[in-house]
Design a protein around this motif. Structure first.
Motif, PDB file in Angstrom:
ATOM      1  N   ASP A  92       0.858  -1.186   0.000  1.00 16.35           N
ATOM      2  CA  ASP A  92       0.000   0.000   0.000  1.00 16.35           C
ATOM      3  C   ASP A  92       0.897   1.239   0.000  1.00 16.35           C
ATOM      4  O   ASP A  92       1.982   1.217   0.583  1.00 16.35           O
ATOM      5  CB  ASP A  92      -0.842   0.049   1.275  1.00 16.35           C
ATOM      6  CG  ASP A  92      -2.061  -0.856   1.216  1.00 16.35           C
ATOM      7  OD1 ASP A  92      -2.217  -1.591   0.228  1.00 16.35           O
ATOM      8  OD2 ASP A  92      -2.856  -0.828   2.172  1.00 16.35           O
ATOM      9  N   GLY A  93       0.440   2.309  -0.609  1.00 16.25           N
ATOM     10  CA  GLY A  93       1.225   3.540  -0.540  1.00 16.25           C
ATOM     11  C   GLY A  93       0.933   4.462  -1.699  1.00 16.25           C
ATOM     12  O   GLY A  93      -0.143   4.417  -2.297  1.00 16.25           O
ATOM     13  N   SER A  94       1.904   5.298  -2.009  1.00 20.19           N
ATOM     14  CA  SER A  94       1.811   6.174  -3.166  1.00 20.19           C
ATOM     15  C   SER A  94       3.109   6.071  -3.953  1.00 20.19           C
ATOM     16  O   SER A  94       4.187   5.861  -3.381  1.00 20.19           O
ATOM     17  CB  SER A  94       1.563   7.630  -2.744  1.00 20.19           C
ATOM     18  OG  SER A  94       2.627   8.112  -1.959  1.00 20.19           O
ATOM     19  N   VAL A  95       2.987   6.205  -5.263  1.00 16.53           N
ATOM     20  CA  VAL A  95       4.162   6.109  -6.130  1.00 16.53           C
ATOM     21  C   VAL A  95       4.965   7.396  -5.997  1.00 16.53           C
ATOM     22  O   VAL A  95       4.466   8.486  -6.254  1.00 16.53           O
ATOM     23  CB  VAL A  95       3.751   5.879  -7.595  1.00 16.53           C
ATOM     24  CG1 VAL A  95       4.985   5.776  -8.480  1.00 16.53           C
ATOM     25  CG2 VAL A  95       2.889   4.624  -7.723  1.00 16.53           C
ATOM     26  N   SER A  96       6.214   7.247  -5.572  1.00 12.88           N
ATOM     27  CA  SER A  96       7.121   8.385  -5.548  1.00 12.88           C
ATOM     28  C   SER A  96       7.610   8.669  -6.959  1.00 12.88           C
ATOM     29  O   SER A  96       7.524   9.795  -7.451  1.00 12.88           O
ATOM     30  CB  SER A  96       8.296   8.110  -4.607  1.00 12.88           C
ATOM     31  OG  SER A  96       9.226   9.159  -4.623  1.00 12.88           O
ATOM     32  N   GLN A  97       8.103   7.613  -7.631  1.00 12.18           N
ATOM     33  CA  GLN A  97       8.496   7.699  -9.043  1.00 12.18           C
ATOM     34  C   GLN A  97       8.430   6.291  -9.626  1.00 12.18           C
ATOM     35  O   GLN A  97       8.561   5.302  -8.902  1.00 12.18           O
ATOM     36  CB  GLN A  97       9.915   8.253  -9.227  1.00 12.18           C
ATOM     37  CG  GLN A  97      10.128   9.677  -8.760  1.00 12.18           C
ATOM     38  CD  GLN A  97       9.405  10.717  -9.572  1.00 12.18           C
ATOM     39  OE1 GLN A  97       8.995  10.468 -10.707  1.00 12.18           O
ATOM     40  NE2 GLN A  97       9.237  11.899  -8.989  1.00 12.18           N
ATOM     41  N   ALA A  98       8.271   6.205 -10.934  1.00 16.05           N
ATOM     42  CA  ALA A  98       8.350   4.932 -11.651  1.00 16.05           C
ATOM     43  C   ALA A  98       8.781   5.224 -13.080  1.00 16.05           C
ATOM     44  O   ALA A  98       8.359   6.236 -13.660  1.00 16.05           O
ATOM     45  CB  ALA A  98       7.008   4.198 -11.636  1.00 16.05           C
ATOM     46  N   GLY A  99       9.618   4.366 -13.631  1.00 12.67           N
ATOM     47  CA  GLY A  99      10.066   4.609 -14.994  1.00 12.67           C
ATOM     48  C   GLY A  99      11.237   3.740 -15.370  1.00 12.67           C
ATOM     49  O   GLY A  99      11.411   2.629 -14.839  1.00 12.67           O
ATOM     50  N   ASN A 100      12.075   4.262 -16.273  1.00 12.05           N
ATOM     51  CA  ASN A 100      13.208   3.507 -16.795  1.00 12.05           C
ATOM     52  C   ASN A 100      14.488   3.816 -16.027  1.00 12.05           C
ATOM     53  O   ASN A 100      14.686   4.937 -15.543  1.00 12.05           O
ATOM     54  CB  ASN A 100      13.424   3.847 -18.269  1.00 12.05           C
ATOM     55  CG  ASN A 100      12.249   3.442 -19.136  1.00 12.05           C
ATOM     56  OD1 ASN A 100      11.646   2.393 -18.916  1.00 12.05           O
ATOM     57  ND2 ASN A 100      11.915   4.263 -20.105  1.00 12.05           N
ATOM     58  N   ILE A 101      15.343   2.821 -15.930  1.00 16.68           N
ATOM     59  CA  ILE A 101      16.701   3.010 -15.410  1.00 16.68           C
ATOM     60  C   ILE A 101      17.550   3.390 -16.616  1.00 16.68           C
ATOM     61  O   ILE A 101      17.766   2.574 -17.512  1.00 16.68           O
ATOM     62  CB  ILE A 101      17.223   1.739 -14.732  1.00 16.68           C
ATOM     63  CG1 ILE A 101      16.290   1.319 -13.587  1.00 16.68           C
ATOM     64  CG2 ILE A 101      18.652   1.937 -14.225  1.00 16.68           C
ATOM     65  CD1 ILE A 101      16.590  -0.061 -13.019  1.00 16.68           C
ATOM     66  N   THR A 102      18.018   4.629 -16.660  1.00  9.08           N
ATOM     67  CA  THR A 102      18.712   5.163 -17.833  1.00  9.08           C
ATOM     68  C   THR A 102      20.167   5.439 -17.512  1.00  9.08           C
ATOM     69  O   THR A 102      20.468   6.199 -16.585  1.00  9.08           O
ATOM     70  CB  THR A 102      18.032   6.457 -18.310  1.00  9.08           C
ATOM     71  OG1 THR A 102      16.641   6.196 -18.544  1.00  9.08           O
ATOM     72  CG2 THR A 102      18.665   6.970 -19.589  1.00  9.08           C
ATOM     73  N   ASP A 103      21.059   4.797 -18.261  1.00 12.08           N
ATOM     74  CA  ASP A 103      22.502   4.952 -18.012  1.00 12.08           C
ATOM     75  C   ASP A 103      22.845   4.649 -16.558  1.00 12.08           C
ATOM     76  O   ASP A 103      23.691   5.314 -15.949  1.00 12.08           O
ATOM     77  CB  ASP A 103      22.968   6.365 -18.379  1.00 12.08           C
ATOM     78  CG  ASP A 103      22.804   6.675 -19.859  1.00 12.08           C
ATOM     79  OD1 ASP A 103      22.961   5.734 -20.665  1.00 12.08           O
ATOM     80  OD2 ASP A 103      22.513   7.840 -20.195  1.00 12.08           O
ATOM     81  N   GLY A 104      22.163   3.645 -16.020  1.00 13.54           N
ATOM     82  CA  GLY A 104      22.427   3.227 -14.650  1.00 13.54           C
ATOM     83  C   GLY A 104      21.823   4.110 -13.590  1.00 13.54           C
ATOM     84  O   GLY A 104      22.042   3.878 -12.394  1.00 13.54           O
ATOM     85  N   LYS A 105      21.030   5.132 -13.983  1.00 13.09           N
ATOM     86  CA  LYS A 105      20.492   6.103 -13.046  1.00 13.09           C
ATOM     87  C   LYS A 105      18.995   5.875 -12.798  1.00 13.09           C
ATOM     88  O   LYS A 105      18.238   5.569 -13.725  1.00 13.09           O
ATOM     89  CB  LYS A 105      20.705   7.527 -13.559  1.00 13.09           C
ATOM     90  CG  LYS A 105      22.166   7.928 -13.712  1.00 13.09           C
ATOM     91  CD  LYS A 105      22.846   8.035 -12.353  1.00 13.09           C
ATOM     92  CE  LYS A 105      24.268   8.568 -12.494  1.00 13.09           C
ATOM     93  NZ  LYS A 105      24.938   8.686 -11.175  1.00 13.09           N
ATOM     94  N   ILE A 106      18.604   6.090 -11.568  1.00 14.95           N
ATOM     95  CA  ILE A 106      17.212   5.984 -11.142  1.00 14.95           C
ATOM     96  C   ILE A 106      16.741   7.380 -10.746  1.00 14.95           C
ATOM     97  O   ILE A 106      17.361   8.032  -9.897  1.00 14.95           O
ATOM     98  CB  ILE A 106      17.069   5.002  -9.969  1.00 14.95           C
ATOM     99  CG1 ILE A 106      17.484   3.592 -10.417  1.00 14.95           C
ATOM    100  CG2 ILE A 106      15.642   4.996  -9.420  1.00 14.95           C
ATOM    101  CD1 ILE A 106      17.597   2.601  -9.274  1.00 14.95           C
TER     102      ILE A 106
END
Length: 285
Positions: A92-106
């Protein structure tokens, strides 16, 4: 960092974060009737906790605040998705962020990111399976259910305890502290799944008195002096989709990682979206 965020965040740099967490642990595990009932009822009123969902609905039946905080839910309260190839929400919760890992970065927040290598304890080989993959960061508020469950069935390969700070993980701190989730104390569990490697990273925060898993029990405290790893090839531990895998003994954040071209998040699974345990948040590619 805007001025209001600075007022909230800058004092955290000076706070004795681990000492405060030890004090909170003492309070939340106290079985003093007056103290634990006051704490429980205050949180229920302030945050609007829905006790009708709890397996035990009577707030005064819990032996401690922590017992209340990690309460079980009624089996029907969080149905597990039955969609084919679905990835289930772990909390349960809220999405802080979601997406692609780009060049090793979140991505953390506007202008800030952190590396998957740092998040997973500084080991490039451990992070390699997640290159150009996807991530989801889910924040659990004090009102939420605080047990964590499996997005997919998986066999545990490694657990890593990573020492660090204990900054808050609320919105203001996430916008203000560089590399927040790779700086805070955390526990990472790496599973083999039908989607390949999956990492579940349980991130501690100020006043989070402990993180535990179903196979190990309490992992932290104590805080490790350096990164520690446990391997499970000799003793396979397999959990089904939807099985409980761990819990926070106070609220915090879970980060989920998958590898490249393995999982696609559903539309609408994005920052600020409220999510519930067991619902479909992604699908296998």
């Amino acid at each position: 960092m805007n001025f209001n965020d600075a007022l909230k965040v800058l004092p955290q740099y000076a706070l004795p974060q681990h000492t405060l967490s030890k004090l909170m642990s003492y309070i939340t595990h106290s079985e003093n009737t007056a103290l634990k009932n006051w704490c429980i009822n205050t949180v229920i009123r302030h945050y609007g906790v829905n006790m009708a969902e709890a397996l035990e609905e009577n707030p005064e039946a819990f032996k401690s605040f922590n017992h209340f905080f990690t309460r079980k839910l009624k089996p029907e309260a969080r149905p597990l998705t039955t969609e084919k190839n679905a990835v289930a929400c772990p909390a349960d919760g809220s999405v802080s962020q979601a997406g692609n890992i780009t060049d090793g970065k979140i991505f953390q927040a506007k202008g800030m990111s952190f590396s998957a290598i740092d998040l997973l304890g500084g080991d490039a080989e451990r992070a390699k399976p997640f290159e150009n993959g996807v991530f989801a960061t889910i924040y659990l508020s004090p009102k939420d259910y605080h047990r964590l469950h499996m997005p997919l069935a998986g066999t545990l390969k490694e657990m890593v305890q990573i020492p660090g700070k204990l900054f808050s993980v609320n919105t203001a701190t996430t916008r203000s502290v560089p590399g927040l989730f790779a700086r805070n104390e955390r526990v990472a569990a790496i599973f083999d799944t039908e989607a390949g490697p999956m990492a579940l990273v349980l991130v501690g925060a100020i006043f989070v008195s402990s993180i535990e898993t179903v196979w190990h029990g309490v992992v932290t405290p104590p805080t490790a002096p350096s990164v520690q790893s446990w391997y499970y090839d000799h003793k396979p531990i397999t959990l089904k989709k939807g099985d409980e895998m761990g819990r926070f003994n106070m609220g915090s954040t879970i980060i989920v990682l998958f590898g490249k071209d393995k999982v696609q998040w559903v539309s609408g699974f994005k920052a600020d979206q409220l999510v519930r345990l067991g619902e479909m948040v992604g699908r296998l590619k």
